[in-house]
Each structure stands twice: as structure tokens, then as C-alpha cells.
Design a protein around this motif. Structure first.
Motif, PDB file in Angstrom:
ATOM      1  N   HIS A 138      36.330 -70.035  44.876  1.00 43.62           N
ATOM      2  CA  HIS A 138      36.517 -68.666  45.377  1.00 43.62           C
ATOM      3  C   HIS A 138      37.789 -68.678  46.238  1.00 43.62           C
ATOM      4  N   HIS A 139      38.749 -67.833  45.854  1.00 42.55           N
ATOM      5  CA  HIS A 139      40.039 -67.814  46.541  1.00 42.55           C
ATOM      6  C   HIS A 139      39.880 -67.591  48.056  1.00 42.55           C
ATOM      7  N   LEU A 140      38.957 -66.697  48.430  1.00 39.86           N
ATOM      8  CA  LEU A 140      38.807 -66.390  49.861  1.00 39.86           C
ATOM      9  C   LEU A 140      38.169 -67.555  50.613  1.00 39.86           C
TER      10      LEU A 140
ATOM     11  N   GLY B 211      38.806 -70.548  49.892  1.00 39.22           N
ATOM     12  CA  GLY B 211      39.993 -71.396  50.081  1.00 39.22           C
ATOM     13  C   GLY B 211      40.737 -70.997  51.347  1.00 39.22           C
ATOM     14  N   HIS B 212      41.026 -69.694  51.500  1.00 38.90           N
ATOM     15  CA  HIS B 212      41.712 -69.232  52.718  1.00 38.90           C
ATOM     16  C   HIS B 212      40.892 -69.602  53.962  1.00 38.90           C
ATOM     17  N   LEU B 213      39.571 -69.391  53.885  1.00 39.35           N
ATOM     18  CA  LEU B 213      38.716 -69.647  55.061  1.00 39.35           C
ATOM     19  C   LEU B 213      38.766 -71.110  55.486  1.00 39.35           C
TER      20      LEU B 213
ATOM     21  N   VAL C  90      42.939 -62.111  56.767  1.00 36.33           N
ATOM     22  CA  VAL C  90      43.871 -60.987  56.603  1.00 36.33           C
ATOM     23  C   VAL C  90      44.919 -61.333  55.545  1.00 36.33           C
ATOM     24  N   SER C  91      44.735 -60.788  54.351  1.00 41.01           N
ATOM     25  CA  SER C  91      45.674 -61.107  53.266  1.00 41.01           C
ATOM     26  C   SER C  91      46.215 -59.802  52.681  1.00 41.01           C
ATOM     27  N   GLY C  92      46.871 -59.918  51.527  1.00 41.79           N
ATOM     28  CA  GLY C  92      47.406 -58.718  50.882  1.00 41.79           C
ATOM     29  C   GLY C  92      46.296 -57.850  50.318  1.00 41.79           C
ATOM     30  N   GLY C  93      45.169 -58.458  49.969  1.00 44.59           N
ATOM     31  CA  GLY C  93      44.097 -57.699  49.336  1.00 44.59           C
ATOM     32  C   GLY C  93      42.854 -57.533  50.195  1.00 44.59           C
TER      33      GLY C  93
ATOM     34  N   ALA D 150      45.256 -55.230  55.657  1.00 45.93           N
ATOM     35  CA  ALA D 150      46.324 -55.324  56.656  1.00 45.93           C
ATOM     36  C   ALA D 150      47.664 -55.697  55.995  1.00 45.93           C
ATOM     37  N   GLY D 151      47.628 -56.666  55.072  1.00 42.59           N
ATOM     38  CA  GLY D 151      48.865 -57.076  54.404  1.00 42.59           C
ATOM     39  C   GLY D 151      49.441 -55.938  53.559  1.00 42.59           C
ATOM     40  N   GLU D 152      48.537 -55.206  52.931  1.00 38.86           N
ATOM     41  CA  GLU D 152      48.954 -54.061  52.110  1.00 38.86           C
ATOM     42  C   GLU D 152      49.631 -53.006  52.998  1.00 38.86           C
TER      43      GLU D 152
ATOM     44  N   PHE E 100      51.201 -53.578  55.842  1.00 43.23           N
ATOM     45  CA  PHE E 100      52.529 -54.115  56.157  1.00 43.23           C
ATOM     46  C   PHE E 100      53.477 -53.825  54.990  1.00 43.23           C
ATOM     47  N   ASP E 101      53.019 -54.140  53.767  1.00 41.89           N
ATOM     48  CA  ASP E 101      53.897 -54.016  52.596  1.00 41.89           C
ATOM     49  C   ASP E 101      54.266 -52.556  52.310  1.00 41.89           C
ATOM     50  N   LYS E 102      53.279 -51.651  52.419  1.00 35.10           N
ATOM     51  CA  LYS E 102      53.561 -50.241  52.101  1.00 35.10           C
ATOM     52  C   LYS E 102      54.478 -49.607  53.142  1.00 35.10           C
TER      53      LYS E 102
ATOM     54  N   GLY F   3      56.996 -56.796  51.717  1.00 32.45           N
ATOM     55  CA  GLY F   3      57.684 -56.394  52.942  1.00 32.45           C
ATOM     56  C   GLY F   3      57.143 -56.971  54.230  1.00 32.45           C
ATOM     57  N   GLY F   4      55.919 -57.550  54.216  1.00 32.83           N
ATOM     58  CA  GLY F   4      55.302 -58.009  55.466  1.00 32.83           C
ATOM     59  C   GLY F   4      56.230 -58.852  56.337  1.00 32.83           C
ATOM     60  N   PRO F   5      56.725 -59.986  55.805  1.00 30.10           N
ATOM     61  CA  PRO F   5      57.578 -60.832  56.644  1.00 30.10           C
ATOM     62  C   PRO F   5      58.880 -60.128  57.050  1.00 30.10           C
TER      63      PRO F   5
ATOM     64  N   GLY G 169      44.811 -66.266  55.734  1.00 30.15           N
ATOM     65  CA  GLY G 169      45.419 -65.269  54.840  1.00 30.15           C
ATOM     66  C   GLY G 169      46.866 -65.024  55.234  1.00 30.15           C
ATOM     67  N   GLY G 170      47.622 -64.403  54.331  1.00 27.37           N
ATOM     68  CA  GLY G 170      49.070 -64.233  54.522  1.00 27.37           C
ATOM     69  C   GLY G 170      49.472 -63.650  55.865  1.00 27.37           C
ATOM     70  N   VAL G 171      48.712 -62.661  56.361  1.00 33.35           N
ATOM     71  CA  VAL G 171      49.093 -62.001  57.622  1.00 33.35           C
ATOM     72  C   VAL G 171      48.903 -62.934  58.825  1.00 33.35           C
TER      73      VAL G 171
ATOM     74  N   ALA H 243      50.269 -65.529  59.161  1.00 33.37           N
ATOM     75  CA  ALA H 243      51.591 -66.120  59.425  1.00 33.37           C
ATOM     76  C   ALA H 243      52.376 -65.270  60.418  1.00 33.37           C
ATOM     77  N   ASN H 244      51.892 -64.071  60.706  1.00 32.79           N
ATOM     78  CA  ASN H 244      52.639 -63.154  61.577  1.00 32.79           C
ATOM     79  C   ASN H 244      52.688 -63.691  63.018  1.00 32.79           C
ATOM     80  N   ALA H 245      53.909 -63.895  63.517  1.00 30.96           N
ATOM     81  CA  ALA H 245      54.100 -64.540  64.820  1.00 30.96           C
ATOM     82  C   ALA H 245      53.502 -63.705  65.950  1.00 30.96           C
TER      83      ALA H 245
ATOM     84  N   CYS I 155      49.082 -70.443  55.215  1.00 32.47           N
ATOM     85  CA  CYS I 155      48.599 -69.076  55.482  1.00 32.47           C
ATOM     86  C   CYS I 155      48.631 -68.280  54.175  1.00 32.47           C
ATOM     87  N   THR I 156      49.768 -68.311  53.497  1.00 29.06           N
ATOM     88  CA  THR I 156      49.896 -67.574  52.234  1.00 29.06           C
ATOM     89  C   THR I 156      49.321 -68.432  51.097  1.00 29.06           C
ATOM     90  N   ASP I 157      49.264 -67.834  49.903  1.00 32.19           N
ATOM     91  CA  ASP I 157      48.565 -68.498  48.795  1.00 32.19           C
ATOM     92  C   ASP I 157      49.142 -69.887  48.480  1.00 32.19           C
ATOM     93  N   ASN I 158      48.244 -70.831  48.278  1.00 27.70           N
ATOM     94  CA  ASN I 158      48.644 -72.212  47.996  1.00 27.70           C
ATOM     95  C   ASN I 158      47.479 -72.899  47.291  1.00 27.70           C
TER      96      ASN I 158
HETATM   97  O1  KG4 Z   1      47.135 -64.460  51.371  1.00 27.75           O
HETATM   98  P1  KG4 Z   1      48.337 -63.922  50.665  1.00 27.75           P
HETATM   99  O2  KG4 Z   1      49.474 -64.872  50.389  1.00 27.75           O
HETATM  100  O3  KG4 Z   1      47.964 -63.299  49.294  1.00 27.75           O
HETATM  101  C1  KG4 Z   1      46.764 -62.635  49.047  1.00 27.75           C
HETATM  102  O4  KG4 Z   1      45.752 -63.351  48.792  1.00 27.75           O
HETATM  103  O5  KG4 Z   1      46.793 -61.397  49.175  1.00 27.75           O
HETATM  104  O6  KG4 Z   1      48.850 -62.687  51.549  1.00 27.75           O
HETATM  105  C2  KG4 Z   1      50.000 -61.965  51.214  1.00 27.75           C
HETATM  106  C3  KG4 Z   1      50.186 -60.859  52.259  1.00 27.75           C
HETATM  107  C4  KG4 Z   1      51.294 -59.873  51.876  1.00 27.75           C
HETATM  108  O7  KG4 Z   1      50.800 -58.567  52.081  1.00 27.75           O
HETATM  109  C5  KG4 Z   1      52.409 -60.222  52.853  1.00 27.75           C
HETATM  110  O8  KG4 Z   1      53.258 -59.149  53.155  1.00 27.75           O
HETATM  111  C6  KG4 Z   1      51.616 -60.653  54.074  1.00 27.75           C
HETATM  112  O9  KG4 Z   1      50.548 -61.411  53.535  1.00 27.75           O
HETATM  113  N1  KG4 Z   1      52.420 -61.472  54.993  1.00 27.75           N
HETATM  114  C7  KG4 Z   1      52.777 -61.073  56.227  1.00 27.75           C
HETATM  115  C8  KG4 Z   1      53.551 -62.124  56.766  1.00 27.75           C
HETATM  116  N2  KG4 Z   1      53.639 -63.120  55.839  1.00 27.75           N
HETATM  117  C9  KG4 Z   1      52.918 -62.702  54.746  1.00 27.75           C
HETATM  118  N3  KG4 Z   1      52.524 -59.942  56.905  1.00 27.75           N
HETATM  119  C10 KG4 Z   1      53.029 -59.846  58.145  1.00 27.75           C
HETATM  120  N4  KG4 Z   1      53.794 -60.791  58.734  1.00 27.75           N
HETATM  121  C11 KG4 Z   1      54.075 -61.939  58.086  1.00 27.75           C
HETATM  122  N5  KG4 Z   1      54.828 -62.874  58.678  1.00 27.75           N
END
Ligand code: KG4
Ligand code: ZN
Length: 347
Positions: A117-119, A121-123, A142-145, A169-171, A173-175, A186-188, A275-277, A279-281, A306-309
Motif C-alpha cells: 500500500h503506497h500510503l 510506504g509513506h507512513l 500530506v501528499s499530492g493526493g 494539501a499538495g494539490e 499547493f500545486d493549484k 508547483g509545490g516546491p 508525504g511530499g508536503v 518536505a516543506n521547510a 518525503c516524495t515518492d520513492n
Molecule cells: O508524496 P508525493 O511525492 O506524491 C503523492 O503520493 O502524491 O507528493 C507530491 C506532492 C505534490 O503536490 C508537490 O507539490 C508536493 O508534494 N510537494 C511540496 C513540496 N515538495 C513536494 N509542497 C510544498 N512544499 C514542498 N517543498
């Protein structure tokens, strides 16, 4: 990890969205190596992930990436003890590429295929650090989905406390980043622009922050940003930075406020963010300060996890292999675009 027993080697494969990733975990020595190929350039022109392009690229990349990683590590395929692949949730076509490859490799090598389960994995990604978090804890994923608060009693025991009712939350940021003219994802980039913005120069709503629950709603933020932009005859660089700062501050304040409430409600004193977010400092720094002030501790994965790996997928597979759970050899190619995390509790 399994002292006294024969060391075990697990190959991890991740292909749930737009990252092709592979990794090898050793039960004694930990992570031996991992590789991530990001498809960002492929999708950028389209402003978001195009599922069919993602699947085709995974097919091209994954097997050569595995061969290269094994060669770099001086390992032969025959030394592997299991193949762990992301079986869901995610884009169905993208998942299928990793699932077909994972099952085929496992069958050919006569070893188990582990459907991860991908989540989860993140956990578990924070366990890849030197100081793994204690159990029980509250997880903020907190990821893109997904935007989830979860009570984690132990590995494999997850109780959902709250989730986003709309955008993750990631969505968000991106939108909002897209509205500010930044390219995908767009998040980073929004976070980098926000560094030049002034606190309070633009104020955006804190959706659901003061409601007495652990739910989130981020869809209103992009509407508020769109409105703020429409009201500007000319959007200069300074104003864009101020709006970016406002977006980040609003998201961070809501995530921190709800996480603190989750700790209070559960009586737990440890938060694990992933999750990806994560990584947000700004999120990392505000959470560390505010949790310390309430006597709680906070754990994050290292930035590369933090992001997918696939390291997190290989680790989850290894834990499953060593506990003897979830081992099947029915040759099914499993891809579950939707897969409630709590189903894992019944294993
Ligand atoms: O966990 P992830 O790599 O993929 C999913 O499983 O969704 O998360 C990707 C999300 C994207 O929305 C991306 O913009 C966000 O994480 N993200 C960030 C940062 N790095 C990645 N959002 C805010 N600040 C960051 N530094
Ligand atoms: Zn992810």
C-alpha cells in the motif's frame, strides 16, 4: 533487523504516479541503494500528470533501472528474497506496469511478490532515518493526493482520524502555484517564491481550522487566490511572492492546528509527518517549534524520502516478509487505484 537469521534482500518497485523508482533493502544492513526517475519534464507541458504517458514511461524505465541498481550494488537477481511493488492506491495504468513487472520477476525467480500500500510506504518512510519514531503516534500524511491524520497504534494498525473533504494539501499547493504562473508541480516552487513574500501582506482563509473536528478542506484556497489575482490589475513579482507566502502560511497553519488537536484528542505526544508536503521547510520548522512548546515530539522522513520513492516500498515489503504476513503466490497482477488504508488492519 532480524539478528541471528539469514539476511534477506527485498527489491522495491514504485510506479503509482509520475515517479519510476526502485530500491534494495537488506534486513541486516538497511537500505543498500535506491533510484528515482521523475517524469516531471514529460508532464510539464501538459500542466499535470497525463496517466497514459506516465504508464508508457514506467514501462520504458523500470526494468533498466532495476538492472542498473543491481549492477551498481554488485548483486545478482538470484540473490533477491522477495519483490515488493506498489499495488495501490494510484493511477491504475501506472500501477499495472509495476505490478506486472513485480509479479513476473517474482515468478521467474521463484520468490514471493509483496503487494504494498503506497500510503503505508509513506507512513513508514521515517523509519529509514537513524532515529525511527516510537509507537504509538499520530501520523500526518500530506501528499499530492491525500491529507490524512491517522492514529498509528503499531506498524500495520491504522485508525483514520480525519481527512480532506476535497483537495489534498499538495494539490492545493500545486493549484495555487499554477494560478501564480508557476509550472507543474508547483509545490516546491511556490515554497521558494513564498520566501520572498511578506507575512500578512495578503490574508487568505484558514479553512475548517476552528471547527471542532480533524477534517480538512483546501479547495476554497484556490478560489480565494483566483479572486486575489483577479482584483490585481498588474500582478508584479512582489505581489506574487506575497500571495505565495499567504498560501503557504494558510496551509501550514491549518496542518499544524489540526495536528495539535489530534495529539490532544488521542493523548499521544508524538507526530510523524510524511508525504511530499512534509518536505516543506516552513511546515517542518513551525511543527517542530509548536510541538516542542506543547511537550510533544515530531519526526519527518529525510528529504529524499518525503516524495515518492521505492525505498519506503522495499522497507514495507521487508517488514512484511520478516513478519510472514501478506505472502501469497497466486500470480495475480494486483493494481488497486482505490484502497482504504484501514483494510490493512485485518491482515
Ligand atoms: O508524496 P508525493 O511525492 O506524491 C503523492 O503520493 O502524491 O507528493 C507530491 C506532492 C505534490 O503536490 C508537490 O507539490 C508536493 O508534494 N510537494 C511540496 C513540496 N515538495 C513536494 N509542497 C510544498 N512544499 C514542498 N517543498
Ligand atoms: Zn506518494
Amino acid at each position: 533487523m532480524t539478528s541471528g537469521e539469514k539476511p534477506r534482500l527485498v527489491l522495491g518497485i514504485e510506479s503509482s504516479c509520475d515517479e519510476s523508482a526502485v530500491a534494495v533493502m537488506d534486513s541486516e544492513r538497511g537500505l543498500l541503494g535506491h533510484r528515482v526517475f521523475s517524469q516531471i519534464e514529460l508532464h510539464r507541458a501538459h500542466g499535470g500528470v497525463v496517466p497514459e504517458l506516465a504508464s508508457r514511461d514506467h514501462i520504458r524505465r523500470l526494468l533498466p533501472m532495476i538492472e542498473q541498481l543491481l549492477a551498481d550494488l554488485g548483486l545478482a537477481r538470484g540473490e533477491l528474497d522477495a519483490v515488493a511493488y506498489t499495488a495501490g492506491p494510484g493511477l491504475v495504468g501506472a500501477l499495472l506496469t509495476g505490478a506486472a513487472l513485480g509479479e513476473a520477476l517474482a515468478f521467474a525467480l521463484g520468490i514471493p511478490a509483496l503487494r504494498i500500500h503506497h500510503l503505508e510506504g509513506h507512513l513508514l518512510a521515517s523509519e529509514l532515518t537513524r532515529e525511527p519514531p516510537p509507537y504509538p503516534h499520530v501520523a500526518l500524511l500530506v501528499s499530492g493526493g491525500h491529507t490524512l491524520l491517522i492514529e498509528v497504534a503499531a506498524r500495520g494498525h491504522y485508525q483514520l482520524l480525519g481527512a480532506s473533504r476535497d483537495d489534498a494539501a499538495g494539490e492545493a499547493f500545486d493549484k495555487c502555484a499554477k494560478l501564480l504562473g508557476l509550472s507543474y508541480p508547483g509545490g516546491p516552487q511556490l515554497a521558494a517564491l513564498a520566501e520572498r513574500g511578506r507575512a500578512g501582506a495578503c490574508v487568505l482563509p484558514r479553512p475548517m481550522l476552528h471547527q471542532d473536528n480533524l477534517e480538512f478542506s483546501f479547495a476554497g484556497l484556490k478560489t480565494a487566490v483566483r479572486q486575489a489575482i483577479l482584483n490585481e490589475p498588474e500582478l508584479g513579482d512582489e505581489r506574487r511572492a506575497d500571495i505565495a507566502r499567504a498560501v503557504q502560511d494558510a496551509i501550514v497553519e491549518v496542518l499544524v492546528g489540526k495536528s495539535k488537536r489530534a495529539l490532544e484528542l488521542t493523548g499521544l505526544s508524538c507526530l510523524v509527518v510524511s508525504g511530499g508536503v512534509s518536505a516543506n521547510a516552513e511546515l517542518r520548522s513551525v511543527l517542530a517549534t509548536e510541538l516542542a512548546a506543547m511537550g510533544a515530539s515530531c519526526y519527518f522522513p529525510s528529504l529524499e524520502f518525503c516524495t515518492d520513492n521505492a525505498a519506503m516500498i522495499a522497507l514495507t515489503g521487508l517488514l512484511r516478509l520478516t513478519s510472514g504476513e501478506g505472502l501469497c503466490s497466486d500470480l495475480a497482477i494486483v493494481a488497486r487505484p482505490r484502497w482504504p488504508l484501514e483494510e490493512l488492519n485485518t491482515r
